[in-house]
Write a protein that holds these residues in place. Structure first.
Motif, PDB file in Angstrom:
ATOM      1  N   THR A  55       4.665  14.196 -10.129  1.00  0.00           N
ATOM      2  CA  THR A  55       4.752  13.877 -11.560  1.00  0.00           C
ATOM      3  C   THR A  55       4.674  12.356 -11.763  1.00  0.00           C
ATOM      4  N   ALA A  56       4.643  11.966 -13.020  1.00  0.00           N
ATOM      5  CA  ALA A  56       4.623  10.531 -13.336  1.00  0.00           C
ATOM      6  C   ALA A  56       5.834   9.839 -12.711  1.00  0.00           C
ATOM      7  N   TYR A  57       6.953  10.542 -12.696  1.00  0.00           N
ATOM      8  CA  TYR A  57       8.162   9.978 -12.084  1.00  0.00           C
ATOM      9  C   TYR A  57       7.898   9.604 -10.616  1.00  0.00           C
ATOM     10  N   HIS A  58       7.293  10.546  -9.866  1.00  0.00           N
ATOM     11  CA  HIS A  58       7.026  10.275  -8.445  1.00  0.00           C
ATOM     12  C   HIS A  58       6.019   9.133  -8.285  1.00  0.00           C
ATOM     13  N   ALA A  59       5.009   9.132  -9.134  1.00  0.00           N
ATOM     14  CA  ALA A  59       3.975   8.090  -9.021  1.00  0.00           C
ATOM     15  C   ALA A  59       4.578   6.710  -9.267  1.00  0.00           C
ATOM     16  N   LEU A  60       5.424   6.627 -10.289  1.00  0.00           N
ATOM     17  CA  LEU A  60       6.036   5.327 -10.596  1.00  0.00           C
ATOM     18  C   LEU A  60       7.030   4.912  -9.514  1.00  0.00           C
ATOM     19  N   ARG A  61       7.735   5.894  -8.965  1.00  0.00           N
ATOM     20  CA  ARG A  61       8.650   5.586  -7.857  1.00  0.00           C
ATOM     21  C   ARG A  61       7.868   5.038  -6.653  1.00  0.00           C
ATOM     22  N   ALA A  62       6.730   5.683  -6.368  1.00  0.00           N
ATOM     23  CA  ALA A  62       5.911   5.224  -5.239  1.00  0.00           C
ATOM     24  C   ALA A  62       5.397   3.805  -5.496  1.00  0.00           C
ATOM     25  N   ALA A  63       4.945   3.574  -6.720  1.00  0.00           N
ATOM     26  CA  ALA A  63       4.450   2.233  -7.066  1.00  0.00           C
ATOM     27  C   ALA A  63       5.575   1.202  -6.973  1.00  0.00           C
ATOM     28  N   LEU A  64       6.764   1.600  -7.413  1.00  0.00           N
ATOM     29  CA  LEU A  64       7.919   0.695  -7.358  1.00  0.00           C
ATOM     30  C   LEU A  64       8.258   0.335  -5.905  1.00  0.00           C
TER      31      LEU A  64
ATOM     32  N   THR B 162       0.843  -1.195   0.000  1.00  0.00           N
ATOM     33  CA  THR B 162       0.000   0.000   0.000  1.00  0.00           C
ATOM     34  C   THR B 162       0.881   1.248   0.000  1.00  0.00           C
ATOM     35  N   VAL B 163       0.698   2.091  -1.007  1.00  0.00           N
ATOM     36  CA  VAL B 163       1.461   3.345  -1.063  1.00  0.00           C
ATOM     37  C   VAL B 163       1.014   4.228   0.107  1.00  0.00           C
ATOM     38  N   ALA B 164       1.971   4.747   0.853  1.00  0.00           N
ATOM     39  CA  ALA B 164       1.612   5.598   1.995  1.00  0.00           C
ATOM     40  C   ALA B 164       0.936   6.875   1.499  1.00  0.00           C
ATOM     41  N   HIS B 165      -0.103   7.297   2.229  1.00  0.00           N
ATOM     42  CA  HIS B 165      -0.782   8.544   1.846  1.00  0.00           C
ATOM     43  C   HIS B 165       0.213   9.693   1.709  1.00  0.00           C
ATOM     44  N   GLU B 166       1.170   9.717   2.619  1.00  0.00           N
ATOM     45  CA  GLU B 166       2.070  10.872   2.644  1.00  0.00           C
ATOM     46  C   GLU B 166       2.971  10.950   1.417  1.00  0.00           C
ATOM     47  N   GLU B 167       2.973   9.912   0.596  1.00  0.00           N
ATOM     48  CA  GLU B 167       3.758   9.989  -0.648  1.00  0.00           C
ATOM     49  C   GLU B 167       3.064  10.827  -1.708  1.00  0.00           C
ATOM     50  N   GLY B 168       1.774  11.103  -1.476  1.00  0.00           N
ATOM     51  CA  GLY B 168       1.033  11.885  -2.456  1.00  0.00           C
ATOM     52  C   GLY B 168       1.352  13.371  -2.360  1.00  0.00           C
ATOM     53  N   HIS B 169       1.317  14.035  -3.486  1.00  0.00           N
ATOM     54  CA  HIS B 169       1.450  15.494  -3.533  1.00  0.00           C
ATOM     55  C   HIS B 169       0.704  15.957  -4.777  1.00  0.00           C
TER      56      HIS B 169
ATOM     57  N   HIS C 127       6.630  -7.469 -11.732  1.00  0.00           N
ATOM     58  CA  HIS C 127       6.078  -6.107 -11.688  1.00  0.00           C
ATOM     59  C   HIS C 127       7.193  -5.076 -11.449  1.00  0.00           C
ATOM     60  N   ILE C 128       8.116  -5.463 -10.572  1.00  0.00           N
ATOM     61  CA  ILE C 128       9.233  -4.542 -10.271  1.00  0.00           C
ATOM     62  C   ILE C 128      10.040  -4.273 -11.539  1.00  0.00           C
ATOM     63  N   ALA C 129      10.314  -5.333 -12.276  1.00  0.00           N
ATOM     64  CA  ALA C 129      11.101  -5.174 -13.510  1.00  0.00           C
ATOM     65  C   ALA C 129      10.357  -4.292 -14.515  1.00  0.00           C
ATOM     66  N   LEU C 130       9.029  -4.498 -14.601  1.00  0.00           N
ATOM     67  CA  LEU C 130       8.237  -3.687 -15.534  1.00  0.00           C
ATOM     68  C   LEU C 130       8.258  -2.214 -15.136  1.00  0.00           C
ATOM     69  N   LEU C 131       8.104  -1.974 -13.839  1.00  0.00           N
ATOM     70  CA  LEU C 131       8.093  -0.579 -13.371  1.00  0.00           C
ATOM     71  C   LEU C 131       9.454   0.081 -13.579  1.00  0.00           C
ATOM     72  N   GLU C 132      10.501  -0.702 -13.377  1.00  0.00           N
ATOM     73  CA  GLU C 132      11.847  -0.144 -13.587  1.00  0.00           C
ATOM     74  C   GLU C 132      12.034   0.253 -15.051  1.00  0.00           C
ATOM     75  N   GLN C 133      11.505  -0.559 -15.941  1.00  0.00           N
ATOM     76  CA  GLN C 133      11.560  -0.230 -17.377  1.00  0.00           C
ATOM     77  C   GLN C 133      10.732   1.022 -17.672  1.00  0.00           C
ATOM     78  N   TRP C 134       9.570   1.056 -17.107  1.00  0.00           N
ATOM     79  CA  TRP C 134       8.634   2.163 -17.318  1.00  0.00           C
ATOM     80  C   TRP C 134       9.273   3.481 -16.845  1.00  0.00           C
ATOM     81  N   LEU C 135       9.945   3.380 -15.714  1.00  0.00           N
ATOM     82  CA  LEU C 135      10.542   4.585 -15.113  1.00  0.00           C
ATOM     83  C   LEU C 135      11.619   5.215 -16.006  1.00  0.00           C
ATOM     84  N   LEU C 136      12.220   4.404 -16.862  1.00  0.00           N
ATOM     85  CA  LEU C 136      13.269   4.931 -17.732  1.00  0.00           C
ATOM     86  C   LEU C 136      12.741   6.040 -18.647  1.00  0.00           C
TER      87      LEU C 136
END
Lengths: 284, 167
Positions: free
Chosen positions: B93-102, B82-89, B138-147
């Motif tokens: 950006t998409a970068y932050h969202a993908l980092r949180a998901a990762l 579960t992504v912590a609420h406090e990670e939201g702002h 999923h981790i590998a996919l997100l890491e690719q996506w983050l690029l």
């Protein structure tokens, strides 16, 4: 543990059954999301059907919470969550009554109601989402703001006055269940709320609920909180509870006090039709 | 984890709460007119629900215990994925969202891998290993996506007129 439906892995009522379709307008990252989650989990665990519960609130970011639930709600006026909630409980004692709001609404504008709600000891639970700031009006010092907080242009040198101590006040005034939770621990908070609802009489749950927009430094709360007010079991003696509060740094979590004073619940008044009530005010 | 039922309750709760949190984050981003990140969180919620449906299928016909949320055996207070609420702002950006998901996928993976390592029950070990392997994908996919999304400039969260709730 009891057996349940394998398709849902949950009791008959799920936390999501208590969430409405209204999308919260809170800032992303706001601690109040966790309080909403904790309330819905607590109600689900207690198995209270939505039509048998009420949330009354005042004004402020956190006071929008009734709209985000499926239980009955009353979004009242500033500082008046507690008199509204008291009235609901006295008129409809069979309902589970919660009052909710923020530190400004509850301890400043509604401060006197807070004292007397503790004193009356009506059976209800008051959940205060305390972020030590007026967030809805863009970040002014509230009753629980530290005296040296200088980030507001209204108080550039800090408010300069001691922060209000809600737990001390609640204990002095007669609240029978007093606890403090933290939004980064929503499951533990749900447990606190369950206990508060179950405990007869007036219950206060102060929730440290960071406002990341106007108090971003509150993200560090997670490094400061600790458990138990110095003792794993709640005090049942007020003198002992006061002693524990004297050592409290504002970041102790858990149940501080459980009292056993009688609940105020007068016998229901005789009912009357609207016409009979109107007749009492008729001008002859 | 002592029983298969207990493990499955944890797995179902983990995916369910993950999906619900992504939904909440998507909703609040939509409210704050951050449609790109809202869309990403909606996709994350969808993937969590697919995994949830898969686990529920595996749980069919099995008796699952009811465990109150505060008695679930998570490494922290909340379910690991579960992504912590406090990670939201609201300006994230998409970068932050993908980092949180990762981060959430990594904690999910660590949870399942830990169960697979520690349990004495061969059935639990088999399932936990499978779930850990899925999380690794999923981790590998997100890491690719983050690029595709470099970190934003410093000061991305500065706003001279931050939001206010108006009744």
């Amino acid at each position: 543990m009891s057996a349940i439906d394998a398709d849902t892995a949950a009791p008959v009522l799920k936390a999501s059954d208590y969430k409405s379709d209204v999308k919260p307008v809170w800032c992303p990252g706001c601690g109040d999301f966790s309080v909403l989650s904790a309330i819905t989990k607590a109600l689900a665990e207690l198995g209270i059907p939505p039509h048998e519960a009420v949330v009354a609130s005042g004004i402020g970011c956190s006071s929008r919470i009734p709209a985000y639930t499926t239980v009955y709600g009353f979004h009242s006026v500033h500082g008046r969550a507690l008199p509204v909630a008291s009235g609901i409980k006295l008129a409809r004692p069979e309902l589970t009554v919660l009052a909710a709001g923020g530190d400004g609404d509850g301890f400043s504008i509604g401060g006197n109601h807070f004292i007397h709600a503790c004193r009356r000891n009506v059976d209800m639970t008051y959940i205060v989402m305390d972020n030590a700031v007026y967030g809805m009006t863009k970040g002014q010092a509230s009753p629980t703001t530290e005296p040296d907080w200088t980030a507001s242009k209204l108080t550039p040198d800090g408010p300069g006055i001691s922060a209000f101590q809600p737990l001390e006040m609640a204990l002095s005034a007669g609240a029978q269940f007093i606890a403090r939770g933290f939004t980064a621990n929503p499951n533990t908070l749900a447990h606190l709320i369950c206990q508060a609802i179950r405990h007869p009489g007036f219950s206060l749950v102060q929730v440290l609920s960071p406002c990341i927009t106007y108090r971003p430094e509150q993200r560090a709360y997670k490094n400061r909180v600790h458990q138990h007010f110095g003792h794993p079991e709640p005090a049942t003696d007020r003198r002992e509870a006061f002693a524990r509060l004297m050592d409290d740094d504002g970041f102790s979590l858990g149940v501080l006090y459980k009292g056993s004073q009688p609940v105020y619940q007068p016998a229901p008044a005789p009912s009357a039709t609207p016409e009979e009530v109107a007749a009492q005010f008729a001008i002859c | 984890m002592d029983t298969l039922g207990e493990f499955l309750v944890h797995a179902i709760t983990l995916e369910d709460e993950s999906a619900q949190r992504f939904d909440e984050l998507a909703d609040v981003m939509e409210v704050h007119h951050n449609s790109e990140v809202a869309g990403l969180f909606q996709r994350m919620a969808h993937y969590s629900r697919l995994h949830l449906a898969d686990i529920k299928r595996q749980a069919e016909g099995k008796e699952l215990p009811h465990i109150p949320p505060w008695e679930l055996k998570w490494p922290d207070d909340e379910a690991p994925e579960t992504v912590a609420h406090e990670e939201g702002h609201y300006l994230m950006t998409a970068y932050h969202a993908l980092r949180a998901a990762l981060r959430s996928e990594r904690t999910g993976h660590a949870f399942y891998a830990g169960v697979a390592r520690d349990t004495q029950d061969p059935e639990i070990r088999k399932l936990a290993s499978e779930f850990a392997a899925e999380e690794a994908e999923h981790i590998a996919l997100l890491e690719q996506w983050l690029l595709k999304y470099p970190p934003p400039r410093e000061g991305w969260d500065e706003d001279l007129d931050p939001p206010a709730v108006v009744d």
